[in-house]
Write a protein that holds these residues in place. Structure first.
Motif, PDB file in Angstrom:
ATOM      1  N   VAL A 526     -37.573  10.005  51.252  1.00 34.91           N
ATOM      2  CA  VAL A 526     -37.127  11.379  51.491  1.00 34.91           C
ATOM      3  C   VAL A 526     -35.997  11.679  50.520  1.00 34.91           C
ATOM      4  N   ILE A 527     -36.177  12.729  49.720  1.00 34.36           N
ATOM      5  CA  ILE A 527     -35.200  13.120  48.708  1.00 34.36           C
ATOM      6  C   ILE A 527     -34.824  14.578  48.944  1.00 34.36           C
ATOM      7  N   LYS A 528     -33.556  14.872  48.846  1.00 35.24           N
ATOM      8  CA  LYS A 528     -33.102  16.246  49.035  1.00 35.24           C
ATOM      9  C   LYS A 528     -33.330  17.045  47.754  1.00 35.24           C
ATOM     10  N   ILE A 529     -34.092  18.125  47.907  1.00 34.73           N
ATOM     11  CA  ILE A 529     -34.374  19.033  46.802  1.00 34.73           C
ATOM     12  C   ILE A 529     -33.713  20.373  47.119  1.00 34.73           C
ATOM     13  N   ASN A 530     -32.685  20.720  46.356  1.00 34.22           N
ATOM     14  CA  ASN A 530     -31.910  21.945  46.603  1.00 34.22           C
ATOM     15  C   ASN A 530     -31.409  22.001  48.036  1.00 34.22           C
ATOM     16  N   GLY A 531     -30.969  20.849  48.512  1.00 37.68           N
ATOM     17  CA  GLY A 531     -30.368  20.771  49.837  1.00 37.68           C
ATOM     18  C   GLY A 531     -31.344  20.551  50.960  1.00 37.68           C
ATOM     19  N   LYS A 532     -32.638  20.576  50.708  1.00 38.26           N
ATOM     20  CA  LYS A 532     -33.628  20.406  51.767  1.00 38.26           C
ATOM     21  C   LYS A 532     -34.333  19.060  51.600  1.00 38.26           C
ATOM     22  N   PRO A 533     -34.456  18.283  52.712  1.00 35.44           N
ATOM     23  CA  PRO A 533     -35.136  16.977  52.603  1.00 35.44           C
ATOM     24  C   PRO A 533     -36.645  17.152  52.394  1.00 35.44           C
ATOM     25  N   VAL A 534     -37.174  16.455  51.408  1.00 39.36           N
ATOM     26  CA  VAL A 534     -38.607  16.503  51.110  1.00 39.36           C
ATOM     27  C   VAL A 534     -39.119  15.069  51.042  1.00 39.36           C
ATOM     28  N   GLU A 535     -40.219  14.841  51.747  1.00 33.53           N
ATOM     29  CA  GLU A 535     -40.805  13.498  51.731  1.00 33.53           C
ATOM     30  C   GLU A 535     -41.817  13.392  50.596  1.00 33.53           C
ATOM     31  N   TYR A 536     -41.657  12.351  49.777  1.00 32.23           N
ATOM     32  CA  TYR A 536     -42.588  12.061  48.692  1.00 32.23           C
ATOM     33  C   TYR A 536     -43.282  10.741  48.997  1.00 32.23           C
ATOM     34  N   ARG A 537     -44.587  10.674  48.694  1.00 29.48           N
ATOM     35  CA  ARG A 537     -45.369   9.472  48.985  1.00 29.48           C
ATOM     36  C   ARG A 537     -45.904   8.842  47.694  1.00 29.48           C
ATOM     37  N   ASN A 538     -46.185   7.564  47.798  1.00 28.51           N
ATOM     38  CA  ASN A 538     -46.775   6.845  46.676  1.00 28.51           C
ATOM     39  C   ASN A 538     -48.213   7.323  46.461  1.00 28.51           C
ATOM     40  N   THR A 539     -48.596   7.513  45.218  1.00 26.74           N
ATOM     41  CA  THR A 539     -49.966   7.950  44.929  1.00 26.74           C
ATOM     42  C   THR A 539     -50.994   6.868  45.232  1.00 26.74           C
ATOM     43  N   ASN A 540     -50.556   5.631  45.418  1.00 22.36           N
ATOM     44  CA  ASN A 540     -51.459   4.551  45.825  1.00 22.36           C
ATOM     45  C   ASN A 540     -51.299   4.355  47.323  1.00 22.36           C
ATOM     46  N   PRO A 541     -52.252   4.814  48.140  1.00 21.21           N
ATOM     47  CA  PRO A 541     -52.097   4.724  49.598  1.00 21.21           C
ATOM     48  C   PRO A 541     -52.103   3.295  50.122  1.00 21.21           C
ATOM     49  N   LEU A 542     -52.455   2.316  49.286  1.00 24.60           N
ATOM     50  CA  LEU A 542     -52.468   0.928  49.741  1.00 24.60           C
ATOM     51  C   LEU A 542     -51.067   0.325  49.775  1.00 24.60           C
TER      52      LEU A 542
END
Length: 617
Positions: A526-542
């Motif tokens: 979870v990274i804050k983008i312009n003050g809002k938390p955004v969840e980013y996921r790995n492109t490899n679901p494994l």
């Protein structure tokens, strides 16, 4: 049905069943001999393989004759209806087996018919394409073939023709041989290299390889059910190509020119056509191994100890087979189940490798390389030297170049309009105006494969994008990536190309950067983008799933590149690198990767030692 025919069916059925374990013994002895002769000349290995394949044909033929004569002598003059009861009274095998034999023979005949049809279709195809080919307009090339044939000792006239629908040069025919050359070669290959390929085809004609190959096809049709027969036949074709390479090199006096011709042949994209096994193709065998042999020959003279050991092994195997022939199985056969079980154990390793190949066929990657990082073994390879687009696998190189500059990982990088304009029509999870520390920008470029993040890393490199491009070319050179070209930092360009072999080296180098291994194996963040938390996921679901010990991971996809994947995993105590490029079927990608992991975890798949991957970084 006559009594003799009933006995013949029984004899043939038992001979086929017993060939399962006898063929396995032939394969085991051959594998040991080939191991001893691995550094010898291909002629020695070719002779061993041809002898083994001939023995495979002789065993069931002799067994059928022996079993038939033994049964006929014991049973005497009986009518057809009394044959099976008489055999049942005199045999240690269950009576049910006697009744099953007609079905065994019927299934075998069906298989032989199918394989014979395949063989005939191949011969018809060769005849058709030989007649369809046009004469080579330049008479100098026909004269060149005639001169090569004369120097090679071939007195028969060799016709030279051009055929548009061929993937490579081929030789067809024995009594009236024809060399067919794809039209693409005339415009895409220098004359000196074409001459080298023609010398290779003349070598096939001198050795009458077309005729030998036809006899191979007959043996394959008769013994289609045994994996050892196919393994032996495949080995014969591999050694045959290496022998032809050696003869061609001697004819033109330049082994390196033959190697360069083969290398260029592997790069030329010609019309797709099937590689019919009845023809002699210049592209047959492993081109990478053949090229390496020509450039760096490693033949060593065979010492007397090796020859003595090989002879002893051959005598022991022959003696064992002869002793096993002393009893007729129809009359005394209590060992069949044990023999079949032994054959099954022997083939377990082959079956695992076949399963791994089946996986590759299922996901349809055009380029595959699976390596054991500890031993350097190649567990699986397929077109590992072909140059193809690699999509976002490029970002591994981008990250290495940035990290080599020893940047301040806390330095703030802003996503600018220049980043967005450079990647028009490309979706990104980073809006213009976002400001993040360099470490998080790199994390998004690697973990989530964000293109704006990758471009921003290159743009903010000391000296800007031009300096980054210079450093990128220097990194490619430092890693020895001879077949890699990278034009930009994201992988969106179809001009970012490499080979599976080069990508494996790339991954090995990237694994030495803790930042890269951490970011590529992070399942989500979870990274804050312009003050809002955004969840980013790995492109490899494994990544992060139970049962997967992933040390490095990177995916990629564009329409031109297809699905691409590089993973370094730990499985069954081994460190394994997997490179899959140009896979087109994506619906069951994750499930297919799980199948591959399970196959590797079984520990039954092994390959051959390769030193090509051990380049300095």
């Amino acid at each position: 049905m006559s009594a003799d025919l009933v006995i013949l069916v029984q004899a043939l059925g038992w001979a086929l069943l017993h060939f399962l374990w006898k063929g396995a013994l032939v394969g085991l002895a051959t594998a040991c001999l080939l191991r001893l002769l691995r550094d010898g000349k291909p002629q020695s290995r070719y002779a061993i393989l041809c002898g083994a394949l001939s023995l495979c044909l002789a065993i069931p033929v002799l067994d059928t004759y022996r079993y038939f004569t033994a049964a006929a002598a014991v049973l005497g003059d009986v009518d057809a209806s009394s044959v099976l009861p008489a055999l049942a009274r005199r045999s240690a095998a269950p009576a049910l087996m006697q009744q099953v034999m007609p079905w065994v023979v019927a299934l075998w005949l069906s298989g032989v018919l199918a394989m014979a049809t395949r063989l005939a279709a191949g011969l018809v195809w060769i005849r058709r394409i030989s007649r369809a080919g046009g004469s080579w307009a330049d008479a100098r090339w026909q004269a060149c073939v005639s001169q090569l044939a004369a120097r090679c000792g071939v007195r028969r006239k060799i016709a030279l023709r051009v055929a548009p629908q061929l993937p490579g040069p081929m030789t067809a025919g024995w009594w009236r041989p024809v060399v067919l050359v794809p039209a693409a070669l005339l415009t895409q290959m220098p004359p000196a290299l074409i001459e080298a390929l023609l010398a290779h085809e003349v070598a096939h004609i001198r050795r009458m390889d077309f005729l030998v190959n036809l006899l191979q096809g007959v043996v394959e049709a008769l013994l289609f059910f045994h994996p050892i027969v196919w393994w032996l036949s495949r080995g014969i074709r591999t050694e045959r190509e290496e022998i032809a390479d050696d003869i061609a090199a001697a004819l033109i006096g330049e082994p390196r020119r033959v190697a360069i011709a083969l290398e260029q042949l592997s790069q030329i994209q010609v019309a797709e056509a099937r590689l019919d096994p009845m023809a002699q193709w210049a592209k047959s065998g492993s081109l990478s191994n053949r090229i390496r042999r020509l450039v760096r020959p490693n033949h060593r003279p065979l010492g007397w100890k090796i020859l003595l050991l090989a002879g002893a092994l051959s005598v022991a195997a022959t003696g064992w087979l002869v002793s096993a022939q002393q009893s007729a199985p129809m009359l005394a056969d209590g060992r069949l189940q044990g023999a079949v079980a032994a054959a099954a154990r022997l083939f377990s390793r082959t079956a695992a490798h076949d399963a791994l190949k089946a996986f590759v066929d299922a996901v349809e990657p055009d380029n595959v390389l699976v390596l054991d990082d500890n031993s350097g073994e190649v567990l699986l390879q397929k077109n590992e030297g072909n140059v193809v687009p690699i999509a976002s696998l490029t970002k591994l190189m981008t990250a290495m170049v940035v990290l080599d500059a020893k940047p301040d990982m806390d330095r703030i990088i802003s996503i600018s309009h220049a980043d967005a304009d450079a990647l028009k029509s490309i979706r990104s999870g980073l809006p213009v105006g976002t400001s993040l520390p360099l470490r998080q920008v790199m994390q998004l470029a690697l973990m989530s494969s964000d293109n704006r993040a990758a471009y921003a890393l290159a743009r903010s490199y000391p000296g800007g994008l031009p300096a980054f491009e210079v450093a990128l070319r220097a990194k490619i050179s430092a890693l020895g990536l001879a077949h890699t070209t990278l034009k930009e930092p994201t992988g969106l360009s179809a001009h970012n190309t490499s080979t599976a072999a080069d990508v494996a080296i790339m991954a090995s180098a990237a694994s030495r950067y803790p930042e890269i291994t951490h970011d590529t194996t992070n399942a989500s963040d979870v990274i804050k983008i312009n003050g809002k938390p955004v969840e980013y996921r790995n492109t490899n679901p494994l990544v992060g799933l139970a049962g997967w010990d992933i040390q490095l991971s990177k995916t990629g996809f564009t329409n031109e590149a297809g699905r691409c994947l590089i993973m370094r995993i730990k499985s069954a105590g081994k460190n394994i690198t997997m490179v899959l490029l140009s896979a087109r079927r994506t619906a069951t990608w994750d499930q297919d990767l799980m199948k591959l992991r399970d196959l590797l975890r079984s520990g039954a798949v092994a390959g051959e030692q390769r030193s090509v991957m051990t380049r300095p970084y």
